[in-house]
Design a protein around this motif. Structure first.
Motif, PDB file in Angstrom:
ATOM      1  N   ARG A 170      85.122  75.985  37.756  1.00  0.00           N
ATOM      2  CA  ARG A 170      85.374  77.129  36.873  1.00  0.00           C
ATOM      3  C   ARG A 170      84.418  77.112  35.689  1.00  0.00           C
ATOM      4  NH1 ARG A 170      90.768  75.883  38.154  1.00  0.00           N
ATOM      5  NH2 ARG A 170      91.072  74.768  36.191  1.00  0.00           N
ATOM      6  N   ARG A 171      84.180  75.934  35.130  1.00  0.00           N
ATOM      7  CA  ARG A 171      83.256  75.836  33.997  1.00  0.00           C
ATOM      8  C   ARG A 171      81.849  76.243  34.417  1.00  0.00           C
ATOM      9  NH1 ARG A 171      83.306  76.332  28.903  1.00  0.00           N
ATOM     10  NH2 ARG A 171      84.790  74.643  28.465  1.00  0.00           N
ATOM     11  N   GLU A 172      81.421  75.791  35.578  1.00  0.00           N
ATOM     12  CA  GLU A 172      80.080  76.124  36.062  1.00  0.00           C
ATOM     13  C   GLU A 172      79.903  77.627  36.184  1.00  0.00           C
ATOM     14  OE1 GLU A 172      77.519  74.032  39.451  1.00  0.00           O
ATOM     15  OE2 GLU A 172      79.035  75.379  40.292  1.00  0.00           O
ATOM     16  N   HIS A 173      80.936  78.308  36.621  1.00  0.00           N
ATOM     17  CA  HIS A 173      80.867  79.756  36.839  1.00  0.00           C
ATOM     18  C   HIS A 173      80.731  80.517  35.524  1.00  0.00           C
ATOM     19  CE1 HIS A 173      81.370  83.486  38.972  1.00  0.00           C
ATOM     20  NE2 HIS A 173      82.409  83.826  38.234  1.00  0.00           N
ATOM     21  N   THR A 174      81.184  79.922  34.416  1.00  0.00           N
ATOM     22  CA  THR A 174      81.188  80.634  33.135  1.00  0.00           C
ATOM     23  C   THR A 174      80.242  79.997  32.115  1.00  0.00           C
ATOM     24  OG1 THR A 174      83.071  79.301  32.346  1.00  0.00           O
ATOM     25  CG2 THR A 174      83.572  81.377  33.466  1.00  0.00           C
ATOM     26  N   LEU A 175      79.306  79.173  32.567  1.00  0.00           N
ATOM     27  CA  LEU A 175      78.400  78.497  31.640  1.00  0.00           C
ATOM     28  C   LEU A 175      77.566  79.493  30.840  1.00  0.00           C
ATOM     29  CD1 LEU A 175      76.784  75.450  33.488  1.00  0.00           C
ATOM     30  CD2 LEU A 175      78.285  75.379  31.492  1.00  0.00           C
ATOM     31  N   PRO A 176      77.384  79.250  29.548  1.00  0.00           N
ATOM     32  CA  PRO A 176      76.459  80.089  28.784  1.00  0.00           C
ATOM     33  C   PRO A 176      75.025  79.850  29.236  1.00  0.00           C
ATOM     34  CG  PRO A 176      77.238  78.236  27.452  1.00  0.00           C
ATOM     35  CD  PRO A 176      78.033  78.221  28.725  1.00  0.00           C
ATOM     36  N   ALA A 177      74.195  80.847  29.072  1.00  0.00           N
ATOM     37  CA  ALA A 177      72.803  80.733  29.511  1.00  0.00           C
ATOM     38  C   ALA A 177      71.989  79.817  28.604  1.00  0.00           C
ATOM     39  CB  ALA A 177      72.164  82.119  29.567  1.00  0.00           C
ATOM     40  N   ASP A 178      72.368  79.741  27.340  1.00  0.00           N
ATOM     41  CA  ASP A 178      71.630  78.896  26.403  1.00  0.00           C
ATOM     42  C   ASP A 178      71.784  77.427  26.788  1.00  0.00           C
ATOM     43  OD1 ASP A 178      70.306  78.449  23.653  1.00  0.00           O
ATOM     44  OD2 ASP A 178      72.123  77.208  23.552  1.00  0.00           O
ATOM     45  N   PRO A 179      70.704  76.681  26.971  1.00  0.00           N
ATOM     46  CA  PRO A 179      70.803  75.281  27.434  1.00  0.00           C
ATOM     47  C   PRO A 179      71.619  74.387  26.511  1.00  0.00           C
ATOM     48  CG  PRO A 179      68.551  76.091  27.665  1.00  0.00           C
ATOM     49  CD  PRO A 179      69.295  77.128  26.887  1.00  0.00           C
ATOM     50  N   ASP A 180      71.444  74.525  25.201  1.00  0.00           N
ATOM     51  CA  ASP A 180      72.208  73.686  24.271  1.00  0.00           C
ATOM     52  C   ASP A 180      73.693  73.998  24.345  1.00  0.00           C
ATOM     53  OD1 ASP A 180      69.939  72.379  23.378  1.00  0.00           O
ATOM     54  OD2 ASP A 180      69.618  73.772  21.704  1.00  0.00           O
ATOM     55  N   ALA A 181      74.032  75.277  24.437  1.00  0.00           N
ATOM     56  CA  ALA A 181      75.437  75.667  24.545  1.00  0.00           C
ATOM     57  C   ALA A 181      76.036  75.187  25.870  1.00  0.00           C
ATOM     58  CB  ALA A 181      75.568  77.187  24.423  1.00  0.00           C
ATOM     59  N   ALA A 182      75.234  75.216  26.929  1.00  0.00           N
ATOM     60  CA  ALA A 182      75.716  74.748  28.231  1.00  0.00           C
ATOM     61  C   ALA A 182      76.004  73.248  28.189  1.00  0.00           C
ATOM     62  CB  ALA A 182      74.695  75.064  29.313  1.00  0.00           C
ATOM     63  N   ARG A 183      75.102  72.483  27.580  1.00  0.00           N
ATOM     64  CA  ARG A 183      75.335  71.035  27.466  1.00  0.00           C
ATOM     65  C   ARG A 183      76.582  70.746  26.642  1.00  0.00           C
ATOM     66  NH1 ARG A 183      69.593  70.918  27.426  1.00  0.00           N
ATOM     67  NH2 ARG A 183      69.530  71.170  25.150  1.00  0.00           N
ATOM     68  N   ALA A 184      76.778  71.499  25.576  1.00  0.00           N
ATOM     69  CA  ALA A 184      77.971  71.317  24.749  1.00  0.00           C
ATOM     70  C   ALA A 184      79.235  71.654  25.544  1.00  0.00           C
ATOM     71  CB  ALA A 184      77.882  72.185  23.495  1.00  0.00           C
ATOM     72  N   ALA A 185      79.152  72.684  26.378  1.00  0.00           N
ATOM     73  CA  ALA A 185      80.304  73.066  27.199  1.00  0.00           C
ATOM     74  C   ALA A 185      80.669  71.952  28.175  1.00  0.00           C
ATOM     75  CB  ALA A 185      79.999  74.360  27.949  1.00  0.00           C
ATOM     76  N   TRP A 186      79.661  71.321  28.765  1.00  0.00           N
ATOM     77  CA  TRP A 186      79.948  70.225  29.694  1.00  0.00           C
ATOM     78  C   TRP A 186      80.547  69.023  28.959  1.00  0.00           C
ATOM     79  CZ3 TRP A 186      80.991  71.157  34.280  1.00  0.00           C
ATOM     80  CH2 TRP A 186      80.254  72.033  35.080  1.00  0.00           C
ATOM     81  N   SER A 187      80.061  68.737  27.757  1.00  0.00           N
ATOM     82  CA  SER A 187      80.619  67.620  26.979  1.00  0.00           C
ATOM     83  C   SER A 187      82.079  67.888  26.639  1.00  0.00           C
ATOM     84  CB  SER A 187      79.808  67.412  25.697  1.00  0.00           C
ATOM     85  OG  SER A 187      78.500  66.985  25.986  1.00  0.00           O
ATOM     86  N   GLU A 188      82.387  69.118  26.254  1.00  0.00           N
ATOM     87  CA  GLU A 188      83.762  69.490  25.943  1.00  0.00           C
ATOM     88  C   GLU A 188      84.646  69.378  27.185  1.00  0.00           C
ATOM     89  OE1 GLU A 188      86.271  73.373  24.259  1.00  0.00           O
ATOM     90  OE2 GLU A 188      84.102  73.477  24.568  1.00  0.00           O
ATOM     91  N   THR A 189      84.130  69.837  28.303  1.00  0.00           N
ATOM     92  CA  THR A 189      84.879  69.766  29.555  1.00  0.00           C
ATOM     93  C   THR A 189      85.167  68.321  29.934  1.00  0.00           C
ATOM     94  OG1 THR A 189      83.893  71.832  30.324  1.00  0.00           O
ATOM     95  CG2 THR A 189      84.842  70.393  32.005  1.00  0.00           C
TER      96      THR A 189
END
Length: 212
Positions: A170-189
């Motif tokens: 689910r997280r992968e499907h909604t990842l932000p396009a910005d690389p830094d924001a995507a990395r932060a999203a994975w860390s939060e997950t």
């Protein structure tokens, strides 16, 4: 890089995307060859064999990369008796690997299909024969749960795996396009999953008979 190796890599990535988007059983080898820009519609068969062989190659490719992360984590935590450390060794190889793929990525969504479909799950499980660090992690985690009955522990392993993979899909499907924001999203997950899975293993045993 040799041309054949480049072609194999392009086919692998294309197949992964199409499988994730349309389902493993909804995509033909011919469609994969065409989407990968191969003039020969039999390119998948030539480079990999059957669709099962292709799927196995995708799983092996990602498993090998996650094994390197597990090896690093094991060096730092092998002597730990803290369950949370071992839950981290379960979660972080998957989330760090997915983060490293950049955005967009598709492997988490493919992995969610694999653990849902018994035929695909059996195939993916075969790829873990070459993943000794995975089994070392599971062994370390189980040593932290000496009072949990083995059958219940096995079921909670399955629950944890399902939670990990489907949450990441689910997280992968909604990842932000910005690389830094995507990395932060994975860390939060990852942090949320470690909390949840640790709680799952430490949940009390009520004695209620499981629903089969």
């Amino acid at each position: 890089m040799p041309k054949a190796e480049q072609t194999r890599g392009r086919i692998l990535l294309t197949a992964e995307r199409l499988f994730a988007e349309h389902g493993v059983f909804g995509v033909s080898n011919r469609q994969i060859s065409e989407a990968a820009g191969q003039g020969n519609n039999a390119a998948v068969g030539y480079h990999f064999g059957t669709k099962a062989d292709l799927l196995h190659a995708i799983v092996e490719h990602h498993t090998a990369q996650m094994e390197r992360i597990r090896e690093r984590l094991l060096r730092a935590r092998a002597d730990s008796t803290d369950l949370r450390d071992w839950v981290g060794c379960v979660v972080l190889p998957f989330t760090e690997h997915l983060s490293g793929l950049g955005t967009p990525s598709w492997y988490a969504r493919l992995a969610a299909q694999i653990i849902t479909e018994p035929q695909l799950r059996e195939l993916a499980g075969a790829g873990l024969h070459d993943a000794p660090h995975f089994y070392a992690v599971i062994g370390g985690l189980h040593r932290c749960l000496p009072t949990l009955p083995p059958e219940l522990r096995r079921r909670r392993d399955d629950m944890a795996r399902t939670l990990l993979v489907h949450t990441c899909a689910r997280r992968e499907h909604t990842l932000p396009a910005d690389p830094d924001a995507a990395r932060a999203a994975w860390s939060e997950t990852a942090a949320e999953l470690i909390d949840a899975i640790e709680g799952l293993y430490l949940a009390p045993v009520t004695g209620i008979k499981p629903i089969i």
